[in-house]
Write a protein that holds these residues in place. Structure first.
Motif, PDB file in Angstrom:
ATOM      1  N   LEU A  27       0.829  -1.200   0.000  1.00 50.72           N
ATOM      2  CA  LEU A  27       0.000   0.000   0.000  1.00 50.72           C
ATOM      3  C   LEU A  27       0.866   1.254   0.000  1.00 50.72           C
ATOM      4  CD1 LEU A  27      -2.736  -1.068   2.560  1.00 50.72           C
ATOM      5  CD2 LEU A  27      -2.815  -1.181   0.062  1.00 50.72           C
ATOM      6  N   TYR A  28       0.524   2.198  -0.872  1.00 53.15           N
ATOM      7  CA  TYR A  28       1.280   3.437  -1.040  1.00 53.15           C
ATOM      8  C   TYR A  28       0.341   4.629  -1.058  1.00 53.15           C
ATOM      9  CZ  TYR A  28       5.353   0.753  -2.702  1.00 53.15           C
ATOM     10  OH  TYR A  28       6.410  -0.111  -2.807  1.00 53.15           O
ATOM     11  N   LYS A  29       0.926   5.814  -0.838  1.00 52.12           N
ATOM     12  CA  LYS A  29       0.219   7.057  -1.105  1.00 52.12           C
ATOM     13  C   LYS A  29       1.014   7.815  -2.163  1.00 52.12           C
ATOM     14  CE  LYS A  29       2.275   9.758   2.644  1.00 52.12           C
ATOM     15  NZ  LYS A  29       1.991  10.572   3.818  1.00 52.12           N
ATOM     16  N   LYS A  45       4.928   6.815  -1.870  1.00 53.09           N
ATOM     17  CA  LYS A  45       5.557   6.497  -0.590  1.00 53.09           C
ATOM     18  C   LYS A  45       4.749   5.403   0.095  1.00 53.09           C
ATOM     19  CE  LYS A  45       6.968   8.480   3.772  1.00 53.09           C
ATOM     20  NZ  LYS A  45       7.202   9.712   4.524  1.00 53.09           N
ATOM     21  N   PRO A  46       5.406   4.360   0.617  1.00 57.48           N
ATOM     22  CA  PRO A  46       4.655   3.291   1.296  1.00 57.48           C
ATOM     23  C   PRO A  46       4.000   3.805   2.572  1.00 57.48           C
ATOM     24  CG  PRO A  46       7.021   2.859   1.377  1.00 57.48           C
ATOM     25  CD  PRO A  46       6.831   4.089   0.571  1.00 57.48           C
ATOM     26  N   VAL A  53       9.994   0.335   2.643  1.00 55.87           N
ATOM     27  CA  VAL A  53      10.092   1.663   3.244  1.00 55.87           C
ATOM     28  C   VAL A  53      10.593   2.725   2.264  1.00 55.87           C
ATOM     29  CG1 VAL A  53      10.379   0.817   5.592  1.00 55.87           C
ATOM     30  CG2 VAL A  53      12.383   1.128   4.152  1.00 55.87           C
ATOM     31  N   ALA A  54      11.119   2.322   1.121  1.00 53.40           N
ATOM     32  CA  ALA A  54      11.665   3.270   0.151  1.00 53.40           C
ATOM     33  C   ALA A  54      10.564   3.792  -0.761  1.00 53.40           C
ATOM     34  CB  ALA A  54      12.748   2.604  -0.679  1.00 53.40           C
ATOM     35  N   ASN A  55      10.731   5.038  -1.202  1.00 50.21           N
ATOM     36  CA  ASN A  55       9.803   5.606  -2.176  1.00 50.21           C
ATOM     37  C   ASN A  55       9.937   4.864  -3.497  1.00 50.21           C
ATOM     38  OD1 ASN A  55       9.093   7.432  -0.248  1.00 50.21           O
ATOM     39  ND2 ASN A  55      10.005   9.195  -1.251  1.00 50.21           N
TER      40      ASN A  55
END
Length: 91
Positions: A27-29, A45-46, A53-55
């Protein structure tokens, strides 16, 4: 997560910072789109609690094939209060 709640993103103009996206089962935003006109990149971004954890930076082709909108989920806008502390060093 129910797969019926996922909708493939087919238009980059519909990306929103308040929606939740699933990319490769994570899941990301959405953060922002780069300024390049010829080859724009889309940066995600997660969400907190995800293993990654990385973009993630995707081009338009990957965006339209790998990114799904998770219907019924949204990110909440938060206001972060910062405090500044001034330190004085003795001379």
């Amino acid at each position: 997560m129910n797969l019926s709640n996922l909708t493939l993103v087919n238009d980059s103009t519909l990306l929103s910072r308040s929606k939740v996206y699933q990319i490769d089962r994570t899941l990301y935003k959405f953060l922002y789109e780069t300024d390049s006109i010829r080859a724009p990149q889309y940066v995600f971004k997660p969400l907190p609690g995800q293993r990654k954890v990385a973009n993630l930076q995707l081009n338009h082709r990957a965006l339209t094939r790998r990114v799904y909108v998770v219907e019924g989920m949204s990110t909440k806008a938060s206001v972060v209060s910062t405090q500044y502390i001034q330190l004085a060093l003795p001379l």
